[in-house]
Design an enzyme around this catalytic site. Sequence first.
Site, PDB file in Angstrom:
ATOM      1  N   GLY A  71       0.817  -1.211   0.000  1.00  0.00           N
ATOM      2  CA  GLY A  71       0.000   0.000   0.000  1.00  0.00           C
ATOM      3  C   GLY A  71       0.851   1.260   0.000  1.00  0.00           C
ATOM      4  O   GLY A  71       2.086   1.198  -0.039  1.00  0.00           O
ATOM      5  N   TYR A  76      -8.913  -2.034   5.206  1.00  0.00           N
ATOM      6  CA  TYR A  76      -9.949  -1.916   4.168  1.00  0.00           C
ATOM      7  C   TYR A  76     -10.251  -0.431   4.072  1.00  0.00           C
ATOM      8  O   TYR A  76     -10.790   0.159   5.004  1.00  0.00           O
ATOM      9  CB  TYR A  76     -11.197  -2.698   4.605  1.00  0.00           C
ATOM     10  CG  TYR A  76     -12.287  -2.749   3.555  1.00  0.00           C
ATOM     11  CD1 TYR A  76     -12.532  -3.906   2.833  1.00  0.00           C
ATOM     12  CD2 TYR A  76     -13.090  -1.643   3.288  1.00  0.00           C
ATOM     13  CE1 TYR A  76     -13.528  -3.972   1.871  1.00  0.00           C
ATOM     14  CE2 TYR A  76     -14.092  -1.687   2.330  1.00  0.00           C
ATOM     15  CZ  TYR A  76     -14.303  -2.861   1.636  1.00  0.00           C
ATOM     16  OH  TYR A  76     -15.297  -2.909   0.678  1.00  0.00           O
ATOM     17  N   THR A 116      -7.652   6.588  11.521  1.00  0.00           N
ATOM     18  CA  THR A 116      -8.176   7.578  10.575  1.00  0.00           C
ATOM     19  C   THR A 116      -8.973   8.695  11.236  1.00  0.00           C
ATOM     20  O   THR A 116      -9.522   8.505  12.333  1.00  0.00           O
ATOM     21  CB  THR A 116      -9.092   6.852   9.557  1.00  0.00           C
ATOM     22  OG1 THR A 116      -9.758   7.802   8.733  1.00  0.00           O
ATOM     23  CG2 THR A 116     -10.168   6.024  10.266  1.00  0.00           C
ATOM     24  N   TYR A 163     -16.799   2.456   7.557  1.00  0.00           N
ATOM     25  CA  TYR A 163     -15.339   2.547   7.583  1.00  0.00           C
ATOM     26  C   TYR A 163     -14.861   3.121   8.920  1.00  0.00           C
ATOM     27  O   TYR A 163     -13.990   2.539   9.589  1.00  0.00           O
ATOM     28  CB  TYR A 163     -14.849   3.413   6.424  1.00  0.00           C
ATOM     29  CG  TYR A 163     -13.371   3.731   6.467  1.00  0.00           C
ATOM     30  CD1 TYR A 163     -12.411   2.730   6.331  1.00  0.00           C
ATOM     31  CD2 TYR A 163     -12.926   5.042   6.642  1.00  0.00           C
ATOM     32  CE1 TYR A 163     -11.063   3.021   6.377  1.00  0.00           C
ATOM     33  CE2 TYR A 163     -11.571   5.340   6.685  1.00  0.00           C
ATOM     34  CZ  TYR A 163     -10.647   4.326   6.559  1.00  0.00           C
ATOM     35  OH  TYR A 163      -9.303   4.623   6.614  1.00  0.00           O
TER      36      TYR A 163
END
Length: 284
Positions: A10, A62, A102, A126
Amino acid sequence: MNILITGCNGQLGNEMQLLEKQYPQHSWFNTDVQELDITDQEAINQFVQENQIDGIVNCAAYTAVDKAESDRQLATSLNAVAPAYLAAAVEERRGWFIQISTDYVFNGTNHKPYVENDTPCPDSVYGSTKLAGELAAQKFCNRTMIIRTAWLYSTFGNNFVKTMIRLGKEKEQLGVIFDQIGTPTYARDLATAIMTAIDKGIQPGVYHFSNEGVISWYDFAKAIHRLAGITTCHVRPLHTKEYPTPARRPAYSVLDKTKIKQTYNIEVPYWEESLAECIGLLQQ
């Protein structure tokens, strides 16, 4: 130390690999799903024990924010269950764990930068799965460092910067959201901060990291085109309601970085300087 990096293909995982050469005193184990399935608890335990892993940086996640709304099971497996498995495995070896999280753990209704002890209130699948991952990591490993970041981009993978450059060259006109405010994060700067934390010794707790400054997505797009020398595409501002998405986006997701700067004595670059560096590398 023997250090495991998950999600090595990533954006952040690739940047970590570039920096590893500067830390030859450690042995680095770079894995992605082909080498280690982090949803398989037995495989994790075996890998951690066989390779005598002392620390794990979990860069895997994810991250398809809209798709997560209809794919809750896989998002939960990767974002919540996997960190629990990884944290428990490294705790067995009395090691440390870094979990990347996040800004989506907040709903974005603040009007001042979020600090680490603000109460999380995710507004999407998410965000809620990433918050569950934070809590699981802290539950199963005593030496857990959570790093929340936002608006990540890099020379690797798919991201907003590369998309804006591509569309800027293809289209005469683009609409970009102007009423969502935050701060971009150059993945290389985040990787550098992680390496500094590893080098100086993991201090458990929750930390925020993005670049310095505050902008909208619209301003970000304009800056990308300016720095990339794109002059033929007109970028116009859009309201969020003009661009509906399955998942709600935080309207304000600026993160306060005081804690990580003071704890590890790091300087955080201004967003535009880092963007210029990244675009320079892309153009090479």
